[in-house]
Design an enzyme around this catalytic site. Structure first.
Site, PDB file in Angstrom:
ATOM      1  N   ASN A   1       0.885  -1.147  -0.047  1.00 45.54           N
ATOM      2  CA  ASN A   1      -0.141  -0.104  -0.128  1.00 45.54           C
ATOM      3  C   ASN A   1       1.046   1.262  -0.023  1.00 45.54           C
ATOM      4  O   ASN A   1       1.791   1.237   0.597  1.00 45.54           O
ATOM      5  CB  ASN A   1      -0.921  -0.017   1.244  1.00 45.54           C
ATOM      6  CG  ASN A   1      -0.587  -0.129   2.318  1.00 45.54           C
ATOM      7  OD1 ASN A   1       0.534  -0.974   2.860  1.00 45.54           O
ATOM      8  ND2 ASN A   1      -0.903   0.887   3.540  1.00 45.54           N
ATOM      9  N   ILE A   2       0.525   2.258  -0.633  1.00 46.84           N
ATOM     10  CA  ILE A   2       1.314   3.825  -0.869  1.00 46.84           C
ATOM     11  C   ILE A   2       0.079   4.622  -0.397  1.00 46.84           C
ATOM     12  O   ILE A   2      -0.890   4.898  -1.285  1.00 46.84           O
ATOM     13  CB  ILE A   2       1.575   3.776  -2.223  1.00 46.84           C
ATOM     14  CG1 ILE A   2       2.636   2.610  -2.571  1.00 46.84           C
ATOM     15  CG2 ILE A   2       2.317   4.879  -2.283  1.00 46.84           C
ATOM     16  CD1 ILE A   2       3.068   2.468  -3.973  1.00 46.84           C
ATOM     17  N   GLU A   3       0.277   4.998   0.815  1.00 45.40           N
ATOM     18  CA  GLU A   3      -0.574   6.280   1.175  1.00 45.40           C
ATOM     19  C   GLU A   3      -0.473   7.595   0.758  1.00 45.40           C
ATOM     20  O   GLU A   3       0.808   7.904   0.206  1.00 45.40           O
ATOM     21  CB  GLU A   3      -0.578   6.290   2.788  1.00 45.40           C
ATOM     22  CG  GLU A   3      -1.395   5.117   3.204  1.00 45.40           C
ATOM     23  CD  GLU A   3      -1.431   5.094   4.852  1.00 45.40           C
ATOM     24  OE1 GLU A   3      -2.040   4.039   5.556  1.00 45.40           O
ATOM     25  OE2 GLU A   3      -0.764   5.893   5.413  1.00 45.40           O
TER      26      GLU A   3
ATOM     27  N   GLU B   1      -3.007  -4.592  -3.252  1.00 42.66           N
ATOM     28  CA  GLU B   1      -3.475  -5.348  -4.090  1.00 42.66           C
ATOM     29  C   GLU B   1      -3.319  -4.623  -5.591  1.00 42.66           C
ATOM     30  O   GLU B   1      -3.133  -5.183  -6.551  1.00 42.66           O
ATOM     31  CB  GLU B   1      -4.912  -6.044  -3.985  1.00 42.66           C
ATOM     32  CG  GLU B   1      -5.101  -6.642  -2.569  1.00 42.66           C
ATOM     33  CD  GLU B   1      -5.466  -5.725  -1.408  1.00 42.66           C
ATOM     34  OE1 GLU B   1      -4.792  -4.613  -1.115  1.00 42.66           O
ATOM     35  OE2 GLU B   1      -6.346  -6.003  -0.741  1.00 42.66           O
TER      36      GLU B   1
ATOM     37  N   CYS C   1     -10.566  -2.954  -4.526  1.00 41.88           N
ATOM     38  CA  CYS C   1      -9.571  -4.108  -4.849  1.00 41.88           C
ATOM     39  C   CYS C   1     -10.404  -5.413  -5.378  1.00 41.88           C
ATOM     40  O   CYS C   1     -10.050  -5.861  -6.581  1.00 41.88           O
ATOM     41  CB  CYS C   1      -8.835  -4.277  -3.749  1.00 41.88           C
ATOM     42  SG  CYS C   1      -7.500  -3.038  -3.642  1.00 41.88           S
TER      43      CYS C   1
ATOM     44  N   CYS D   1      -3.975   0.778  -2.647  1.00 40.00           N
ATOM     45  CA  CYS D   1      -3.876  -0.541  -1.919  1.00 40.00           C
ATOM     46  C   CYS D   1      -2.784  -1.590  -2.491  1.00 40.00           C
ATOM     47  O   CYS D   1      -2.400  -1.297  -3.624  1.00 40.00           O
ATOM     48  CB  CYS D   1      -4.876  -1.338  -1.853  1.00 40.00           C
ATOM     49  SG  CYS D   1      -6.413  -0.175  -1.046  1.00 40.00           S
TER      50      CYS D   1
ATOM     51  N   CYS E   1     -10.197  -4.715  -0.103  1.00 40.90           N
ATOM     52  CA  CYS E   1     -11.460  -3.830   0.123  1.00 40.90           C
ATOM     53  C   CYS E   1     -12.488  -3.864  -1.104  1.00 40.90           C
ATOM     54  O   CYS E   1     -12.138  -4.582  -2.087  1.00 40.90           O
ATOM     55  CB  CYS E   1     -10.790  -2.176   0.135  1.00 40.90           C
ATOM     56  SG  CYS E   1     -10.164  -1.676  -1.240  1.00 40.90           S
TER      57      CYS E   1
END
Length: 135
Positions: free
Chosen positions: A43-45, A56, A95, A54, A92
């Site tokens: 994940n990359i916020e 995935e 995804c 996300c 989620c």
């Protein structure tokens, strides 16, 4: 044959590369293509949470960019930064929809809680999928 343990290990390794300074929740994914190649993602916020990606989708988009279009399985692990994985981390809704674009109904969604592997089929994760036939 899907080596679920290897996919989980690769997802755990990918989790270490997560960029999650806002939630401190790190997720890793390992995506198995039909040809056996594996793509990882984390994940990359972003401070604008809507711009977050996300794990995935990071793995899927990397695979699609590399020309892959069909996937057999994905392993997903997640948990708080600095802590061992101790609960399942299902994908989620967004995804699940993206996975449905490239996975058959029987593709495996592999979840790991630090001790046990749980496997679900894509159709179980997103029944009555919205797909190209709905357009």
């Amino acid at each position: 044959m899907i080596n679920r343990e290897e996919l989980v290990k690769r997802a755990l390794d990918a989790r270490e590369k997560a960029y999650s300074p806002y939630s401190d929740f790190c997720v890793g994914a390992a995506l198995l293509c039909d040809d056996g190649e594996i793509f990882e993602g984390a994940n990359i916020e972003n401070c604008s949470f809507g711009a977050t990606n996300c794990a995935e989708r990071t793995a899927i988009f990397s695979a699609v960019y590399a020309g892959k279009r069909s996937f057999r399985a994905i392993a997903i692990v997640g948990g708080s930064r600095g802590e061992e994985v101790n609960e399942y981390c299902p994908p989620c809704g967004i995804c699940r929809q993206v996975l449905a674009e490239f996975c058959s109904a029987d593709a495996e969604i592999i979840l790991f809680d630090g001790k046990n592997i749980k496997v679900r089929k894509m159709i179980e994760m997103l029944p009555e999928v919205f797909d190209g036939a709905n357009l």
